[in-house]
Write a protein that holds these residues in place. Structure first.
Motif, PDB file in Angstrom:
ATOM      1  N   PRO A  57       0.781  -1.170  -0.038  1.00  0.00           N
ATOM      2  CA  PRO A  57      -0.096  -0.004   0.215  1.00  0.00           C
ATOM      3  C   PRO A  57       0.911   1.181  -0.126  1.00  0.00           C
ATOM      4  O   PRO A  57       0.415   2.498  -0.495  1.00  0.00           O
ATOM      5  CB  PRO A  57      -0.833  -0.122   1.272  1.00  0.00           C
ATOM      6  N   SER A  58       2.173   1.209   0.462  1.00  0.00           N
ATOM      7  CA  SER A  58       2.792   2.391   0.563  1.00  0.00           C
ATOM      8  C   SER A  58       3.797   2.479  -0.845  1.00  0.00           C
ATOM      9  O   SER A  58       4.428   3.611  -0.791  1.00  0.00           O
ATOM     10  CB  SER A  58       3.901   2.521   1.778  1.00  0.00           C
ATOM     11  N   THR A  59       3.756   1.519  -1.597  1.00  0.00           N
ATOM     12  CA  THR A  59       4.349   1.658  -2.938  1.00  0.00           C
ATOM     13  C   THR A  59       5.997   1.814  -2.716  1.00  0.00           C
ATOM     14  O   THR A  59       6.725   2.133  -3.411  1.00  0.00           O
ATOM     15  CB  THR A  59       4.064   2.476  -3.768  1.00  0.00           C
ATOM     16  N   ALA A  60       6.420   1.124  -1.408  1.00  0.00           N
ATOM     17  CA  ALA A  60       7.646   1.243  -1.394  1.00  0.00           C
ATOM     18  C   ALA A  60       8.742   0.248  -1.801  1.00  0.00           C
ATOM     19  O   ALA A  60      10.031   0.393  -1.952  1.00  0.00           O
ATOM     20  CB  ALA A  60       8.009   1.207   0.226  1.00  0.00           C
ATOM     21  N   ASP A  61       7.972  -0.838  -2.275  1.00  0.00           N
ATOM     22  CA  ASP A  61       8.841  -2.005  -3.049  1.00  0.00           C
ATOM     23  C   ASP A  61       7.879  -2.594  -4.324  1.00  0.00           C
ATOM     24  O   ASP A  61       6.564  -2.302  -4.034  1.00  0.00           O
ATOM     25  CB  ASP A  61       9.312  -2.881  -2.109  1.00  0.00           C
ATOM     26  N   GLY A  62       8.469  -3.440  -4.893  1.00  0.00           N
ATOM     27  CA  GLY A  62       7.670  -4.015  -5.972  1.00  0.00           C
ATOM     28  C   GLY A  62       8.433  -5.006  -6.779  1.00  0.00           C
ATOM     29  O   GLY A  62       9.510  -5.625  -6.384  1.00  0.00           O
ATOM     30  N   VAL A  63       7.956  -5.262  -7.788  1.00  0.00           N
ATOM     31  CA  VAL A  63       8.443  -6.322  -8.874  1.00  0.00           C
ATOM     32  C   VAL A  63       8.645  -5.656 -10.254  1.00  0.00           C
ATOM     33  O   VAL A  63       7.582  -5.085 -10.664  1.00  0.00           O
ATOM     34  CB  VAL A  63       7.862  -7.746  -9.251  1.00  0.00           C
ATOM     35  N   ALA A  64       9.915  -5.664 -10.893  1.00  0.00           N
ATOM     36  CA  ALA A  64       9.766  -4.651 -12.101  1.00  0.00           C
ATOM     37  C   ALA A  64      10.174  -6.005 -13.405  1.00  0.00           C
ATOM     38  O   ALA A  64      10.956  -6.584 -13.192  1.00  0.00           O
ATOM     39  CB  ALA A  64      11.167  -3.919 -12.201  1.00  0.00           C
ATOM     40  N   ILE A  65       8.837  -5.920 -13.909  1.00  0.00           N
ATOM     41  CA  ILE A  65       8.962  -6.858 -15.210  1.00  0.00           C
ATOM     42  C   ILE A  65       9.721  -6.294 -16.364  1.00  0.00           C
ATOM     43  O   ILE A  65       9.433  -5.324 -16.752  1.00  0.00           O
ATOM     44  CB  ILE A  65       7.541  -7.352 -15.601  1.00  0.00           C
ATOM     45  N   GLU A  66      10.673  -6.845 -16.942  1.00  0.00           N
ATOM     46  CA  GLU A  66      11.416  -6.485 -17.932  1.00  0.00           C
ATOM     47  C   GLU A  66      11.017  -6.952 -19.178  1.00  0.00           C
ATOM     48  O   GLU A  66      10.713  -8.046 -19.530  1.00  0.00           O
ATOM     49  CB  GLU A  66      13.060  -6.530 -17.816  1.00  0.00           C
ATOM     50  N   PHE A  67      10.819  -6.078 -20.433  1.00  0.00           N
ATOM     51  CA  PHE A  67      10.360  -6.478 -21.679  1.00  0.00           C
ATOM     52  C   PHE A  67      11.403  -5.667 -22.791  1.00  0.00           C
ATOM     53  O   PHE A  67      11.817  -4.863 -22.458  1.00  0.00           O
ATOM     54  CB  PHE A  67       8.980  -5.862 -22.149  1.00  0.00           C
ATOM     55  N   PRO A  68      11.636  -6.591 -23.950  1.00  0.00           N
ATOM     56  CA  PRO A  68      12.450  -6.019 -24.913  1.00  0.00           C
ATOM     57  C   PRO A  68      11.695  -4.871 -25.770  1.00  0.00           C
ATOM     58  O   PRO A  68      10.155  -5.438 -26.084  1.00  0.00           O
ATOM     59  CB  PRO A  68      13.017  -7.161 -25.657  1.00  0.00           C
ATOM     60  N   LEU A  69      12.043  -3.825 -25.996  1.00  0.00           N
ATOM     61  CA  LEU A  69      11.026  -2.884 -26.818  1.00  0.00           C
ATOM     62  C   LEU A  69      11.341  -3.375 -28.190  1.00  0.00           C
ATOM     63  O   LEU A  69      10.352  -3.096 -29.106  1.00  0.00           O
ATOM     64  CB  LEU A  69      11.801  -1.403 -26.762  1.00  0.00           C
ATOM     65  N   ILE A  70      12.181  -4.140 -28.628  1.00  0.00           N
ATOM     66  CA  ILE A  70      12.315  -4.658 -29.955  1.00  0.00           C
ATOM     67  C   ILE A  70      12.654  -6.190 -30.060  1.00  0.00           C
ATOM     68  O   ILE A  70      13.387  -6.672 -29.061  1.00  0.00           O
ATOM     69  CB  ILE A  70      13.832  -4.206 -30.737  1.00  0.00           C
ATOM     70  N   GLU A  71      11.807  -6.851 -30.959  1.00  0.00           N
ATOM     71  CA  GLU A  71      11.886  -8.178 -30.966  1.00  0.00           C
ATOM     72  C   GLU A  71      12.269  -8.684 -32.383  1.00  0.00           C
ATOM     73  O   GLU A  71      11.521  -8.662 -33.415  1.00  0.00           O
ATOM     74  CB  GLU A  71      10.585  -8.882 -30.618  1.00  0.00           C
ATOM     75  N   GLY A  72      13.535  -8.769 -32.776  1.00  0.00           N
ATOM     76  CA  GLY A  72      13.921  -8.931 -33.882  1.00  0.00           C
ATOM     77  C   GLY A  72      13.939  -7.786 -34.905  1.00  0.00           C
ATOM     78  O   GLY A  72      14.543  -6.826 -34.362  1.00  0.00           O
ATOM     79  N   GLU A  73      13.043  -7.803 -35.839  1.00  0.00           N
ATOM     80  CA  GLU A  73      12.871  -6.604 -36.522  1.00  0.00           C
ATOM     81  C   GLU A  73      11.474  -5.580 -36.287  1.00  0.00           C
ATOM     82  O   GLU A  73      11.283  -4.862 -36.617  1.00  0.00           O
ATOM     83  CB  GLU A  73      12.789  -6.618 -38.034  1.00  0.00           C
ATOM     84  N   GLU A  74      11.029  -6.384 -35.284  1.00  0.00           N
ATOM     85  CA  GLU A  74       9.467  -6.076 -35.118  1.00  0.00           C
ATOM     86  C   GLU A  74       9.595  -5.123 -33.672  1.00  0.00           C
ATOM     87  O   GLU A  74      10.354  -5.661 -32.614  1.00  0.00           O
ATOM     88  CB  GLU A  74       8.493  -6.928 -34.808  1.00  0.00           C
ATOM     89  N   PRO A  75       8.751  -4.208 -33.479  1.00  0.00           N
ATOM     90  CA  PRO A  75       8.366  -3.654 -31.950  1.00  0.00           C
ATOM     91  C   PRO A  75       7.914  -4.395 -31.198  1.00  0.00           C
ATOM     92  O   PRO A  75       7.095  -5.238 -31.534  1.00  0.00           O
ATOM     93  CB  PRO A  75       7.668  -2.164 -32.357  1.00  0.00           C
ATOM     94  N   LEU A  76       7.988  -4.303 -29.705  1.00  0.00           N
ATOM     95  CA  LEU A  76       7.039  -4.874 -28.946  1.00  0.00           C
ATOM     96  C   LEU A  76       5.746  -4.853 -29.176  1.00  0.00           C
ATOM     97  O   LEU A  76       5.212  -3.639 -29.349  1.00  0.00           O
ATOM     98  CB  LEU A  76       7.510  -4.403 -27.411  1.00  0.00           C
ATOM     99  N   ALA A  77       5.257  -5.954 -28.765  1.00  0.00           N
ATOM    100  CA  ALA A  77       3.531  -6.024 -28.930  1.00  0.00           C
ATOM    101  C   ALA A  77       2.959  -5.555 -27.636  1.00  0.00           C
ATOM    102  O   ALA A  77       2.644  -6.131 -26.700  1.00  0.00           O
ATOM    103  CB  ALA A  77       3.065  -7.518 -29.077  1.00  0.00           C
ATOM    104  N   ALA A  78       3.006  -3.938 -27.888  1.00  0.00           N
ATOM    105  CA  ALA A  78       2.733  -3.206 -26.558  1.00  0.00           C
ATOM    106  C   ALA A  78       1.350  -3.528 -26.132  1.00  0.00           C
ATOM    107  O   ALA A  78       1.062  -3.486 -24.800  1.00  0.00           O
ATOM    108  CB  ALA A  78       2.963  -1.875 -26.840  1.00  0.00           C
ATOM    109  N   GLU A  79       0.369  -3.564 -26.915  1.00  0.00           N
ATOM    110  CA  GLU A  79      -0.990  -3.829 -26.503  1.00  0.00           C
ATOM    111  C   GLU A  79      -1.085  -5.282 -25.560  1.00  0.00           C
ATOM    112  O   GLU A  79      -1.844  -5.328 -24.775  1.00  0.00           O
ATOM    113  CB  GLU A  79      -1.695  -3.754 -27.595  1.00  0.00           C
ATOM    114  N   ALA A  80      -0.367  -6.179 -26.150  1.00  0.00           N
ATOM    115  CA  ALA A  80      -0.229  -7.523 -25.503  1.00  0.00           C
ATOM    116  C   ALA A  80       0.076  -7.299 -24.133  1.00  0.00           C
ATOM    117  O   ALA A  80      -0.195  -7.903 -23.022  1.00  0.00           O
ATOM    118  CB  ALA A  80       0.436  -8.504 -26.231  1.00  0.00           C
ATOM    119  N   VAL A  81       1.335  -6.426 -23.848  1.00  0.00           N
ATOM    120  CA  VAL A  81       1.828  -6.022 -22.457  1.00  0.00           C
ATOM    121  C   VAL A  81       0.954  -5.443 -21.489  1.00  0.00           C
ATOM    122  O   VAL A  81       0.872  -5.683 -20.664  1.00  0.00           O
ATOM    123  CB  VAL A  81       3.083  -5.071 -22.579  1.00  0.00           C
ATOM    124  N   VAL A  82       0.341  -4.495 -22.035  1.00  0.00           N
ATOM    125  CA  VAL A  82      -1.090  -3.879 -21.465  1.00  0.00           C
ATOM    126  C   VAL A  82      -1.783  -4.760 -20.807  1.00  0.00           C
ATOM    127  O   VAL A  82      -2.164  -4.850 -19.718  1.00  0.00           O
ATOM    128  CB  VAL A  82      -1.536  -2.800 -22.130  1.00  0.00           C
TER     129      VAL A  82
END
Length: 233
Positions: A57-82
């Motif tokens: 509740p205090s937002t003092a810690d968490g988990v950061a999920i890392e995604f690649p912005l580029i997959e091969g020649e294609e940009p990250l499927a950002a809508e799928a991330v959301v």
């Protein structure tokens, strides 16, 4: 990265920023079980992005999920991330963190997106995300905003109940700085009226007045220096 790849990464991050940031508004009452709150969204260099979630509740810690912005020649499927972020399960996050987690400077355990079940599907995004993307473009326009010749938005991180750290990338140098902005006034009331902040930041950065603001003694993985804008705001 090549210019084409950089443009694709910029587009992916811009989409994530427009579509994930509204999730920072917590639902009324306690957080639903196994539904973490969005804590942060930060671009890591040119090719990666981290989305931080928390059940604290205090937002003092968490988990950061890392995604690649580029997959091969294609940009990250950002809508799928959301879509993934809105439905990820806390138990999956706990399993991915394991017993020897790697932490960033904000007490986020950093995990790879694949380790929590994200497989970058490229099917149709859900209807409400499509609508939000449309409305976001209609209201805010496409791409980066008008002040991009001075700076661009590089992410944010909630640093507690009373402040938020916004990251800006100076266009001329590429340097990233953290700006600590108060969420509450001295009486403890929520601060409102940030609508003029992007405009006011432009001369602050362009004229280098930013560097006259108090510097925060804080190690931060995501920027070169942090400045406290509590008095300036």
């Amino acid at each position: 990265m090549t210019t084409v790849a950089t443009d694709a990464a910029d587009m992916a991050f811009s989409y994530l920023a427009r579509n994930l940031i509204p999730l920072v508004v917590a639902p009324p009452g306690p957080l639903p079980r196994n539904r973490p709150r969005l804590r942060g969204l930060v671009r890591v260099g040119d090719e990666r992005v981290r989305v931080a979630l928390t059940v604290d509740p205090s937002t003092a810690d968490g988990v950061a999920i890392e995604f690649p912005l580029i997959e091969g020649e294609e940009p990250l499927a950002a809508e799928a991330v959301v879509d993934f972020i809105r439905t990820v399960d806390v138990e999956d996050l706990v399993r991915a963190v394991g017993h020897r987690p790697q932490y960033d400077s904000h007490r986020n355990a950093v995990v790879d997106a694949g380790s929590v079940g994200f497989d970058a599907p490229r099917g149709e995004s859900v209807t409400d995300l499509n609508l939000f993307a449309l409305f976001s473009l209609l209201v805010h326009g496409g791409g980066f905003p008008w002040f991009e010749d001075v700076y661009t938005f590089a992410g944010f991180m909630l640093t507690g109940d009373g402040s938020c750290r916004c990251y800006v990338r100076v266009t001329g140098t590429g340097a990233v700085y953290g700006l600590d902005i108060p969420l509450r006034d001295t009486a403890g009331r929520p601060v409102s009226g940030y609508t003029s902040l992007p405009q006011e930041l432009t001369p602050l950065i362009r004229e280098k007045d930013l560097f006259r603001q108090p510097q925060v003694d804080d190690e931060d993985d995501y920027c070169e220096a942090v400045h406290d804008l509590a008095q300036w705001v």
